[in-house]
Write a protein that holds these residues in place. Structure first.
Motif, PDB file in Angstrom:
ATOM      1  N   GLU A  75       6.178  -5.019 -31.152  1.00 48.32           N
ATOM      2  CA  GLU A  75       6.371  -4.950 -30.069  1.00 48.32           C
ATOM      3  C   GLU A  75       5.744  -4.998 -29.023  1.00 48.32           C
ATOM      4  N   VAL A  76       7.212  -5.970 -27.630  1.00 48.43           N
ATOM      5  CA  VAL A  76       7.326  -6.842 -27.031  1.00 48.43           C
ATOM      6  C   VAL A  76       7.287  -5.956 -25.459  1.00 48.43           C
ATOM      7  N   ILE A  77       6.122  -6.073 -24.123  1.00 53.79           N
ATOM      8  CA  ILE A  77       6.344  -5.788 -23.613  1.00 53.79           C
ATOM      9  C   ILE A  77       7.242  -6.964 -22.308  1.00 53.79           C
ATOM     10  N   VAL A  78       8.105  -6.234 -21.887  1.00 49.33           N
ATOM     11  CA  VAL A  78       8.128  -6.651 -20.046  1.00 49.33           C
ATOM     12  C   VAL A  78       8.811  -6.750 -19.324  1.00 49.33           C
ATOM     13  N   LYS A  79       9.250  -7.723 -18.425  1.00 48.34           N
ATOM     14  CA  LYS A  79       9.914  -6.798 -17.095  1.00 48.34           C
ATOM     15  C   LYS A  79      10.503  -7.651 -16.750  1.00 48.34           C
ATOM     16  N   PRO A  80      11.616  -7.307 -15.893  1.00 48.10           N
ATOM     17  CA  PRO A  80      13.163  -7.610 -15.362  1.00 48.10           C
ATOM     18  C   PRO A  80      12.877  -8.245 -13.693  1.00 48.10           C
ATOM     19  N   GLN A  81      13.193  -9.411 -13.626  1.00 50.29           N
ATOM     20  CA  GLN A  81      13.142  -9.984 -12.661  1.00 50.29           C
ATOM     21  C   GLN A  81      14.182  -9.728 -11.934  1.00 50.29           C
ATOM     22  N   ILE A  82      14.394  -9.739 -10.670  1.00 50.46           N
ATOM     23  CA  ILE A  82      15.850  -9.678  -9.026  1.00 50.46           C
ATOM     24  C   ILE A  82      16.503  -8.626  -9.917  1.00 50.46           C
ATOM     25  N   GLU A  83      15.863  -7.542 -10.056  1.00 53.38           N
ATOM     26  CA  GLU A  83      17.280  -6.537 -10.456  1.00 53.38           C
ATOM     27  C   GLU A  83      18.439  -6.622 -11.689  1.00 53.38           C
ATOM     28  N   SER A  84      17.822  -6.728 -12.790  1.00 53.40           N
ATOM     29  CA  SER A  84      18.448  -7.590 -13.716  1.00 53.40           C
ATOM     30  C   SER A  84      17.893  -6.618 -14.997  1.00 53.40           C
ATOM     31  N   ARG A 126      11.512   2.735 -21.261  1.00 49.88           N
ATOM     32  CA  ARG A 126      11.217   2.108 -20.581  1.00 49.88           C
ATOM     33  C   ARG A 126       9.671   2.443 -20.408  1.00 49.88           C
ATOM     34  N   VAL A 127       8.309   1.669 -20.325  1.00 53.92           N
ATOM     35  CA  VAL A 127       7.061   2.032 -20.013  1.00 53.92           C
ATOM     36  C   VAL A 127       6.299   2.616 -19.081  1.00 53.92           C
ATOM     37  N   GLU A 128       6.308   4.135 -19.287  1.00 54.93           N
ATOM     38  CA  GLU A 128       5.552   5.234 -18.406  1.00 54.93           C
ATOM     39  C   GLU A 128       3.971   4.311 -17.601  1.00 54.93           C
ATOM     40  N   GLU A 129       4.096   4.389 -16.684  1.00 52.85           N
ATOM     41  CA  GLU A 129       2.718   4.387 -16.045  1.00 52.85           C
ATOM     42  C   GLU A 129       2.101   5.186 -15.002  1.00 52.85           C
ATOM     43  N   VAL A 130       0.794   5.313 -15.077  1.00 53.23           N
ATOM     44  CA  VAL A 130      -0.234   6.412 -14.574  1.00 53.23           C
ATOM     45  C   VAL A 130      -0.788   6.007 -13.117  1.00 53.23           C
ATOM     46  N   SER A 164      10.957  -0.031  -8.166  1.00 50.64           N
ATOM     47  CA  SER A 164      11.562  -0.191  -8.251  1.00 50.64           C
ATOM     48  C   SER A 164      11.906  -0.965 -10.269  1.00 50.64           C
ATOM     49  N   SER A 165      10.666  -1.894 -10.501  1.00 49.35           N
ATOM     50  CA  SER A 165      10.905  -2.397 -11.602  1.00 49.35           C
ATOM     51  C   SER A 165      10.123  -2.160 -12.731  1.00 49.35           C
ATOM     52  N   PHE A 166      10.175  -1.059 -13.042  1.00 52.13           N
ATOM     53  CA  PHE A 166       9.271  -1.268 -13.860  1.00 52.13           C
ATOM     54  C   PHE A 166       9.084  -1.633 -15.912  1.00 52.13           C
ATOM     55  N   ASN A 167       8.304  -2.149 -16.458  1.00 53.37           N
ATOM     56  CA  ASN A 167       7.900  -2.602 -17.251  1.00 53.37           C
ATOM     57  C   ASN A 167       8.942  -1.667 -18.590  1.00 53.37           C
ATOM     58  N   HIS A 168       9.308  -2.575 -19.299  1.00 52.66           N
ATOM     59  CA  HIS A 168       9.654  -2.062 -20.540  1.00 52.66           C
ATOM     60  C   HIS A 168       9.417  -2.718 -21.824  1.00 52.66           C
ATOM     61  N   ARG A 169       9.776  -1.438 -23.009  1.00 51.87           N
ATOM     62  CA  ARG A 169       9.371  -2.382 -24.138  1.00 51.87           C
ATOM     63  C   ARG A 169      10.787  -2.160 -25.311  1.00 51.87           C
ATOM     64  N   ILE A 170      10.161  -3.655 -25.728  1.00 56.12           N
ATOM     65  CA  ILE A 170      11.415  -4.348 -26.620  1.00 56.12           C
ATOM     66  C   ILE A 170      10.948  -3.409 -28.579  1.00 56.12           C
ATOM     67  N   THR A 171      11.245  -3.021 -28.854  1.00 55.25           N
ATOM     68  CA  THR A 171      10.536  -2.447 -30.352  1.00 55.25           C
ATOM     69  C   THR A 171      11.765  -3.549 -31.581  1.00 55.25           C
ATOM     70  N   PHE A 172      11.615  -4.293 -31.984  1.00 56.47           N
ATOM     71  CA  PHE A 172      12.201  -4.655 -33.286  1.00 56.47           C
ATOM     72  C   PHE A 172      11.855  -4.349 -34.555  1.00 56.47           C
ATOM     73  N   TYR A 173      12.477  -3.363 -35.334  1.00 47.81           N
ATOM     74  CA  TYR A 173      12.479  -3.420 -36.639  1.00 47.81           C
ATOM     75  C   TYR A 173      13.233  -4.372 -37.331  1.00 47.81           C
ATOM     76  N   TYR A 174      11.920  -4.388 -38.730  1.00 44.68           N
ATOM     77  CA  TYR A 174      12.769  -5.384 -39.973  1.00 44.68           C
ATOM     78  C   TYR A 174      11.588  -5.523 -41.366  1.00 44.68           C
ATOM     79  N   LYS A 175      12.231  -5.634 -42.207  1.00 39.36           N
ATOM     80  CA  LYS A 175      11.406  -5.647 -43.153  1.00 39.36           C
ATOM     81  C   LYS A 175      10.631  -6.999 -43.727  1.00 39.36           C
ATOM     82  N   ASN A 176      11.162  -7.962 -43.170  1.00 41.39           N
ATOM     83  CA  ASN A 176      11.069  -9.318 -43.575  1.00 41.39           C
ATOM     84  C   ASN A 176       9.727  -9.943 -42.597  1.00 41.39           C
TER      85      ASN A 176
END
Length: 331
Positions: A75-84, A126-130, A164-176
Motif C-alpha cells: 500500500e502506497v499513500i500518495v498526494k497529487p501536486q498541481i491538480e494532477s 481516496r484516503v478519507e480524512e477526519v 481539494s487535493s486529498f491523499n490517495h492510496r494505491i494498492t499493488f497486489y501480487y504473488k511474488n
C-alpha cells in the motif's frame, strides 16, 4: 325469572372461552416442545455423521490453504501536486488495462522485465480524512488576521488547493513478494515521468525561489527600519510616547504595522520553502509500505467455508428425503 338467569349464562360462556384459550396455549406449547425434542433426537441420531463432515471439511480446507499460494500487497499513500489527481487515476487505469492485456512490451519500456501477471492487480482510492471543526475555526480566525495583507491571496489559494487535493492510496497486489515492491517503485517512477507536469513544476519552483529572494531582500530592509527606530528610541528621551516611524517621504507608519508586515514576510518565506520541498514530482509519495499478506475475511477462508458447505448440503438432503417420504405416503 328469565332476566335473573342471563348473568349466570354469560359467566359460563366466558369460562368456556377462557378454558378453550388455555387449551390452545397448552397445545401450542406441547407442539413446540415436541418439535424441539424431534430436532434434538435427529441431531443425536446423526451426531457422528455431522462430526465426520466437519472434520472432513476442515481437513480439505486446511489442505487447500496449504496448496493455494498466498497473495501479497503493498500500500502506497500518495498526494497529487498541481491538480494532477485526474492524471493519477488515468495512469492507474492505464496500468491496470495493460496488466489485463498482459502487455509485456509496455512493462519492458518502463524497466520491468520478466513480469508475472498471476495475481497482479492495481487499485486506487481516496484516503478519507477526519476533520476537526475546532481546528478549522481556529485556522479561519488566523486567516482573518491577514485579511488586509498581500499574503492573504496566496494563503487562501494554498488552502483551497490543499482541501481539494486529498491523499490517495494505491494498492499493488501480487504473488511474488521478492519482486512486488520493486514493481511498485518502478510503476510510481513511471507515473512521475509526465513531461507536462514536470515542466509545470519547474515553473512553480522557479517562481517560489524568486519569491523567496525578493521577500528576503524586503525583510532585510524592514529589519533596518526597525533597528533605526530602536536606536531613535534610545537617543531621544521624549520619543517613548511616539509609536510612529517617519520615512524619507515624510509619511508616518505605525510601528505595529511594520512588525505585522515582517511576520507576513516570514510566513510567506516559510510557505514557499515548504512548497519547494513538496513540489518535486507530479505525485508525491508520502508512505511506501512494505510487503504484507492480504488478509481475508473469516468466512472467506476455505478452512471454514468448506465445513459450512458440507453441513448445509447435509440438511438440504435430509429435508428433501423427508419431503419425498411424505409425498409417497400421500400416494
Amino acid at each position: 325469572m328469565a332476566s335473573n338467569q342471563l348473568p349466570s349464562t354469560q359467566n359460563n360462556s366466558d369460562e368456556i372461552d377462557l378454558g378453550q384459550l388455555f387449551q390452545l396455549f397448552r397445545r401450542g406449547y406441547n407442539a413446540i416442545f415436541r418439535w424441539i425434542l424431534r430436532v434434538f433426537l435427529y441431531l443425536k441420531k446423526n451426531m457422528l455423521l455431522l462430526i465426520g463432515l466437519v472434520v472432513i471439511g476442515l481437513a480439505i480446507g486446511y489442505g487447500l490453504n496449504k496448496i493455494i499460494s498466498k497473495k501479497y500487497k503493498t500500500e502506497v499513500i500518495v498526494k497529487p501536486q498541481i491538480e494532477s489527481k485526474t492524471y493519477l487515476y488515468d495512469a492507474v487505469n492505464e496500468l491496470q488495462s495493460n496488466i489485463g492485456s498482459r502487455d509485456t512490451l509496455f512493462f519492458k519500456s518502463i524497466g520491468i522485465d520478466n513480469i508475472d501477471f498471476n495475481g497482479l492487480n492495481i487499485e486506487i482510492s481516496r484516503v478519507e480524512e477526519v476533520g476537526n471543526s475546532e481546528n478549522d475555526i481556529q485556522y479561519l480566525e488566523l486567516l482573518q488576521s491577514f485579511e488586509n495583507t498581500d499574503a492573504i491571496a496566496d494563503l487562501v489559494r494554498a488552502e483551497l488547493q490543499n482541501k481539494s487535493s486529498f491523499n490517495h492510496r494505491i494498492t499493488f497486489y501480487y504473488k511474488n513478494p521478492a519482486n512486488g515492491k520493486i514493481f511498485a517503485e518502478k510503476v510510481l517512477n513511471y507515473i512521475n515521468t509526465n513531461s507536462y507536469f514536470n515542466s509545470l513544476l519547474e515553473v512553480y519552483r522557479n517562481n517560489a525561489i524568486a519569491r523567496i529572494k525578493e521577500d528576503e531582500k524586503i525583510l532585510i530592509q524592514v529589519d533596518e527600519i526597525i533597528a533605526n527606530y530602536t536606536k531613535g528610541l534610545a537617543s531621544k528621551e521624549n520619543s517613548s510616547s511616539n509609536d510612529k516611524i517617519i520615512l524619507d517621504n515624510q509619511e508616518q507608519v505605525n510601528i505595529a504595522d511594520i512588525f505585522e508586515y515582517k511576520t507576513g514576510l516570514i510566513r510567506d518565506i516559510e510557505a514557499k520553502k515548504l512548497e519547494l520541498q513538496e513540489r518535486v514530482v507530479p505525485v508525491s509519495i508520502i508512505n511506501l509500505g512494505q510487503n504484507q499478506v492480504e488478509r481475508k475475511s473469516f468466512f472467506g477462508k476455505s478452512i471454514v467455508l468448506i465445513p459450512v458447505i458440507f453441513i448445509v448440503l447435509f440438511f438440504i438432503t435430509s429435508v428433501l428425503i423427508y419431503f419425498n417420504r411424505k409425498a409417497k405416503e400421500l400416494l
